[in-house]
Design an enzyme around this catalytic site. Sequence first.
Site, PDB file in Angstrom:
ATOM      1  CB  SER A 196       2.727  -7.296   4.999  1.00  0.00           C
ATOM      2  OG  SER A 196       3.215  -6.897   6.277  1.00  0.00           O
ATOM      3  CE1 TYR A 226       3.460  -4.404  12.329  1.00  0.00           C
ATOM      4  CE2 TYR A 226       3.861  -6.603  11.441  1.00  0.00           C
ATOM      5  CZ  TYR A 226       3.950  -5.697  12.481  1.00  0.00           C
ATOM      6  OH  TYR A 226       4.538  -6.063  13.664  1.00  0.00           O
ATOM      7  CG  HIS A 227       5.944  -8.061   8.258  1.00  0.00           C
ATOM      8  ND1 HIS A 227       4.766  -8.621   7.835  1.00  0.00           N
ATOM      9  CD2 HIS A 227       6.233  -8.677   9.438  1.00  0.00           C
ATOM     10  CE1 HIS A 227       4.363  -9.542   8.715  1.00  0.00           C
ATOM     11  NE2 HIS A 227       5.241  -9.595   9.698  1.00  0.00           N
ATOM     12  CE  LYS A 237       6.221  -3.407  14.208  1.00  0.00           C
ATOM     13  NZ  LYS A 237       6.067  -2.690  15.477  1.00  0.00           N
ATOM     14  CB  THR A 241       7.905  -7.950  13.406  1.00  0.00           C
ATOM     15  OG1 THR A 241       7.398  -9.202  12.966  1.00  0.00           O
ATOM     16  CG2 THR A 241       8.363  -7.172  12.184  1.00  0.00           C
TER      17      THR A 241
HETATM   18  P1  NAD Z   1      -2.468  -3.850  19.273  1.00  0.00           P
HETATM   19  O1  NAD Z   1      -3.016  -3.263  18.025  1.00  0.00           O
HETATM   20  O2  NAD Z   1      -3.341  -4.716  20.094  1.00  0.00           O
HETATM   21  O3  NAD Z   1      -1.900  -2.689  20.208  1.00  0.00           O
HETATM   22  C1  NAD Z   1      -1.300  -1.530  19.715  1.00  0.00           C
HETATM   23  C2  NAD Z   1      -1.822  -0.359  20.540  1.00  0.00           C
HETATM   24  O4  NAD Z   1      -1.209   0.830  20.077  1.00  0.00           O
HETATM   25  C3  NAD Z   1      -3.327  -0.194  20.385  1.00  0.00           C
HETATM   26  O5  NAD Z   1      -3.934  -0.104  21.645  1.00  0.00           O
HETATM   27  C4  NAD Z   1      -3.481   1.098  19.595  1.00  0.00           C
HETATM   28  O6  NAD Z   1      -4.649   1.815  19.933  1.00  0.00           O
HETATM   29  C5  NAD Z   1      -2.194   1.842  19.943  1.00  0.00           C
HETATM   30  N1  NAD Z   1      -1.724   2.772  18.919  1.00  0.00           N
HETATM   31  C6  NAD Z   1      -1.514   2.535  17.607  1.00  0.00           C
HETATM   32  N2  NAD Z   1      -1.098   3.645  16.993  1.00  0.00           N
HETATM   33  C7  NAD Z   1      -1.019   4.605  17.944  1.00  0.00           C
HETATM   34  C8  NAD Z   1      -0.649   5.975  17.918  1.00  0.00           C
HETATM   35  N3  NAD Z   1      -0.299   6.591  16.793  1.00  0.00           N
HETATM   36  N4  NAD Z   1      -0.676   6.670  19.083  1.00  0.00           N
HETATM   37  C9  NAD Z   1      -1.059   6.060  20.242  1.00  0.00           C
HETATM   38  N5  NAD Z   1      -1.432   4.781  20.313  1.00  0.00           N
HETATM   39  C10 NAD Z   1      -1.420   4.061  19.173  1.00  0.00           C
HETATM   40  O7  NAD Z   1      -1.137  -4.633  18.863  1.00  0.00           O
HETATM   41  P2  NAD Z   1      -0.272  -5.656  19.732  1.00  0.00           P
HETATM   42  O8  NAD Z   1      -0.566  -7.018  19.263  1.00  0.00           O
HETATM   43  O9  NAD Z   1      -0.379  -5.330  21.150  1.00  0.00           O
HETATM   44  O10 NAD Z   1       1.182  -5.288  19.225  1.00  0.00           O
HETATM   45  C11 NAD Z   1       1.960  -4.314  19.889  1.00  0.00           C
HETATM   46  C12 NAD Z   1       3.291  -4.152  19.201  1.00  0.00           C
HETATM   47  O11 NAD Z   1       3.967  -5.401  19.205  1.00  0.00           O
HETATM   48  C13 NAD Z   1       3.161  -3.713  17.743  1.00  0.00           C
HETATM   49  O12 NAD Z   1       4.131  -2.759  17.447  1.00  0.00           O
HETATM   50  C14 NAD Z   1       3.402  -4.984  16.980  1.00  0.00           C
HETATM   51  O13 NAD Z   1       3.972  -4.697  15.744  1.00  0.00           O
HETATM   52  C15 NAD Z   1       4.344  -5.748  17.882  1.00  0.00           C
HETATM   53  N6  NAD Z   1       4.216  -7.196  17.707  1.00  0.00           N
HETATM   54  C16 NAD Z   1       3.023  -7.834  17.944  1.00  0.00           C
HETATM   55  C17 NAD Z   1       2.933  -9.201  17.752  1.00  0.00           C
HETATM   56  C18 NAD Z   1       1.652  -9.957  17.946  1.00  0.00           C
HETATM   57  O14 NAD Z   1       1.597 -11.162  17.627  1.00  0.00           O
HETATM   58  N7  NAD Z   1       0.591  -9.344  18.481  1.00  0.00           N
HETATM   59  C19 NAD Z   1       4.076  -9.918  17.340  1.00  0.00           C
HETATM   60  C20 NAD Z   1       5.268  -9.238  17.106  1.00  0.00           C
HETATM   61  C21 NAD Z   1       5.325  -7.871  17.308  1.00  0.00           C
HETATM   62  N1  USQ Z   2      -2.097 -18.116   8.637  1.00  0.00           N
HETATM   63  C1  USQ Z   2      -2.878 -19.228   8.343  1.00  0.00           C
HETATM   64  N2  USQ Z   2      -4.165 -19.217   8.747  1.00  0.00           N
HETATM   65  C2  USQ Z   2      -4.723 -18.181   9.448  1.00  0.00           C
HETATM   66  C3  USQ Z   2      -3.910 -17.071   9.762  1.00  0.00           C
HETATM   67  C4  USQ Z   2      -2.609 -17.067   9.336  1.00  0.00           C
HETATM   68  O1  USQ Z   2      -2.412 -20.186   7.727  1.00  0.00           O
HETATM   69  O2  USQ Z   2      -5.906 -18.255   9.781  1.00  0.00           O
HETATM   70  C5  USQ Z   2      -0.681 -18.096   8.237  1.00  0.00           C
HETATM   71  C6  USQ Z   2      -0.277 -16.893   7.415  1.00  0.00           C
HETATM   72  O3  USQ Z   2      -0.460 -17.114   6.041  1.00  0.00           O
HETATM   73  C7  USQ Z   2       1.172 -16.702   7.821  1.00  0.00           C
HETATM   74  C8  USQ Z   2       1.245 -17.247   9.226  1.00  0.00           C
HETATM   75  O4  USQ Z   2       0.076 -18.021   9.424  1.00  0.00           O
HETATM   76  O5  USQ Z   2       1.992 -17.480   7.013  1.00  0.00           O
HETATM   77  C9  USQ Z   2       1.329 -16.195  10.300  1.00  0.00           C
HETATM   78  O6  USQ Z   2       0.251 -15.287  10.178  1.00  0.00           O
HETATM   79  P1  USQ Z   2      -0.186 -14.385  11.433  1.00  0.00           P
HETATM   80  O7  USQ Z   2      -1.358 -13.569  11.030  1.00  0.00           O
HETATM   81  O8  USQ Z   2      -0.317 -15.232  12.634  1.00  0.00           O
HETATM   82  O9  USQ Z   2       1.127 -13.495  11.667  1.00  0.00           O
HETATM   83  P2  USQ Z   2       1.697 -12.213  10.899  1.00  0.00           P
HETATM   84  O10 USQ Z   2       0.814 -11.764   9.824  1.00  0.00           O
HETATM   85  O11 USQ Z   2       3.109 -12.518  10.532  1.00  0.00           O
HETATM   86  O12 USQ Z   2       1.699 -11.094  12.009  1.00  0.00           O
HETATM   87  C10 USQ Z   2       1.746 -11.348  13.413  1.00  0.00           C
HETATM   88  C11 USQ Z   2       1.411 -10.035  14.111  1.00  0.00           C
HETATM   89  C12 USQ Z   2       2.467  -9.007  13.788  1.00  0.00           C
HETATM   90  C13 USQ Z   2       3.832  -9.546  14.149  1.00  0.00           C
HETATM   91  C14 USQ Z   2       4.100 -10.880  13.479  1.00  0.00           C
HETATM   92  C15 USQ Z   2       5.357 -11.529  14.002  1.00  0.00           C
HETATM   93  O13 USQ Z   2       0.119  -9.594  13.709  1.00  0.00           O
HETATM   94  O14 USQ Z   2       2.208  -7.819  14.518  1.00  0.00           O
HETATM   95  O15 USQ Z   2       4.828  -8.636  13.776  1.00  0.00           O
HETATM   96  O16 USQ Z   2       3.034 -11.789  13.795  1.00  0.00           O
HETATM   97  S1  USQ Z   2       6.204 -12.446  12.783  1.00  0.00           S
HETATM   98  O17 USQ Z   2       5.231 -13.270  12.058  1.00  0.00           O
HETATM   99  O18 USQ Z   2       7.172 -13.263  13.474  1.00  0.00           O
HETATM  100  O19 USQ Z   2       6.815 -11.502  11.880  1.00  0.00           O
END
Ligand code: NAD
Ligand code: USQ
Length: 493
Positions: A262, A264-265, A268, A224
């Site tokens: 967070s 979560y972050h 990563k 991320t």
């Molecule tokens: P998502 O939650 O929709 O998909 C993740 C999938 O992984 C799910 O289907 C879940 O069931 C599966 N999973 C989780 N833990 C598991 C485990 N222990 N074993 C097997 N399967 C498991 O999330 P996404 O939005 O598709 O994100 C995928 C990846 O991309 C994540 O690692 C996330 O951190 C990264 N990412 C997502 C975004 C975003 O905006 N969605 C942005 C940046 C990075």
């Molecule tokens: N935000 C708002 N209003 C909303 C939702 C979010 O103002 O209704 C703000 C949040 O406070 C934050 C920003 O928008 O400042 C981004 O929030 P987000 O929920 O869109 O993104 P984030 O929590 O950072 O997480 C998402 C994905 C995560 C991925 C990350 C990429 O869920 O898996 O790693 O984006 S990044 O943000 O570049 O680290």
Amino acid sequence: MQPFLSCFQVDGSSESVDFIGVVVKSRTRYHTQNKMRVLFMVSSMVTIATAFTNPLGWTGAAKTSTTTTLHASADSGDKKKVVVLGGDGFCGWPTSLHLSDQGHEVIIVDNLSRRNIDNELGCDSLTPIQSPEVRVQAWKEVSGKDIKFVNLDVAKDYDLLVQLLKEEKPDSVVHFAEQRAAPYSMKTSKAKRYTVDNNVGGANNLCCAVIDSELDIHIVHLGTMGVYGYGTSGGEIPEGYIDVILPGGRESTILHPAYPGSVYHATKCLDALLWQFYQKNDQLRITDLHQGIVWGTNTPQTAKDERLVNRFDYDGDYGTVLNRFLMQGAMGVPLTVYGTGGQTRAFIHITDTARCIEIAVNNPPAKGDRVEIFNQIAETRRVRDVAKMVAEMTGVEANFIPNPRQEAAENELDVSNKKFCNLGLDPISLDTGLFDEVTEVVKKYKSRCNPRKILPASFWNKKRAEECASIDPDSIKLEANDAPAPAVEVTHQ
Ligand code: NAD
Ligand code: USQ
């Protein structure tokens, strides 16, 4: 040299980063891709297609294959066998279809934990996603191509993971399988502990499994942008590494300091250290993709059949900002801008996510190369500017509500994405034309929306929870006549 994680200190609530004794010498040292690596491949494959469900639990035609791959790396044009961990998720499903569409052989692994978390939260994808079995069957009907589905927990079913790798002998494993919502990761102690156990345990298991398989498998991990943090860094964020001058004038190249916002972050950032260790110790070939916020719903492949529709998260825990705003705009609900909306973030369209993964799969680092890191983003935007775009398009007002998150109220963000662009990516930018695709999807399935789930429901700490006490989930009502719902209390920070 100080341990990497202690290379920064946090200046109280201002979210600034102060490097201790580390002077940034040059922002980017571009690690040149050797795009013309010579490819030698001798492959022998014995495929026995059988119609049963094997002990690993996959459905569809099971295959037993032995593949001997004598090349260390490959460039585009080479068709791969790819295991997609987390292939049932928002990014994993369209990526699996894209890879399959491009002629790669795809095996999806997922434990369906994301669907279970929806049950736990009393929420659901706005789009009616089908079961994995129906999804792969629909893809077979639409494309003529097989995708296997294996139900396995990457963080827990270690022996099955090793067995899968040994039997399938993939060229690459794309690792999406992590708990990915920052708000969910801050919800409760249980959620924090689960996120760390699941994400860090899964990453460690994957490295151990690749080593135990004794195969030269390329790992492509979804990291991320948030690993770099959102303290204003004072310049362009390079792709993973920075050149520094250490105390005593020693020059070095180090991983960019981690600054998670967070739990979560933070996972990563911990993953990133594991990649560094296993590359150094076992010469694993690893690519870490620092991806921005993904927006959009469908891709050319998921749009081919309604049964292939991608998931769409809109709730306060899993919905991400642009898709939430687009959903709120389409439903006539005031846009939920947190705080001042001065947060600047990186964005990428879901179609580009899938394209980037294929580029990464096609361009593995050579054995012995350091961990390859790409910034997987199209552009950066400020949240309030994104809200303005959506408000102008839909006529819905932006509503500034107290911020549930502990984060900088305002930050600049300048990010290099040269590596993907040099490898052929022409990223899709935020475009109101493409917003239409999302709003059409939302309007089609709006009856599935639970308005009680729209407002934020997870708070970073006690102070933030107290500041958000005025947020009432029942204040959002979707009128039958589509009238905008009443705004929640407006607070400017
Ligand atoms: P998502 O939650 O929709 O998909 C993740 C999938 O992984 C799910 O289907 C879940 O069931 C599966 N999973 C989780 N833990 C598991 C485990 N222990 N074993 C097997 N399967 C498991 O999330 P996404 O939005 O598709 O994100 C995928 C990846 O991309 C994540 O690692 C996330 O951190 C990264 N990412 C997502 C975004 C975003 O905006 N969605 C942005 C940046 C990075
Ligand atoms: N935000 C708002 N209003 C909303 C939702 C979010 O103002 O209704 C703000 C949040 O406070 C934050 C920003 O928008 O400042 C981004 O929030 P987000 O929920 O869109 O993104 P984030 O929590 O950072 O997480 C998402 C994905 C995560 C991925 C990350 C990429 O869920 O898996 O790693 O984006 S990044 O943000 O570049 O680290």
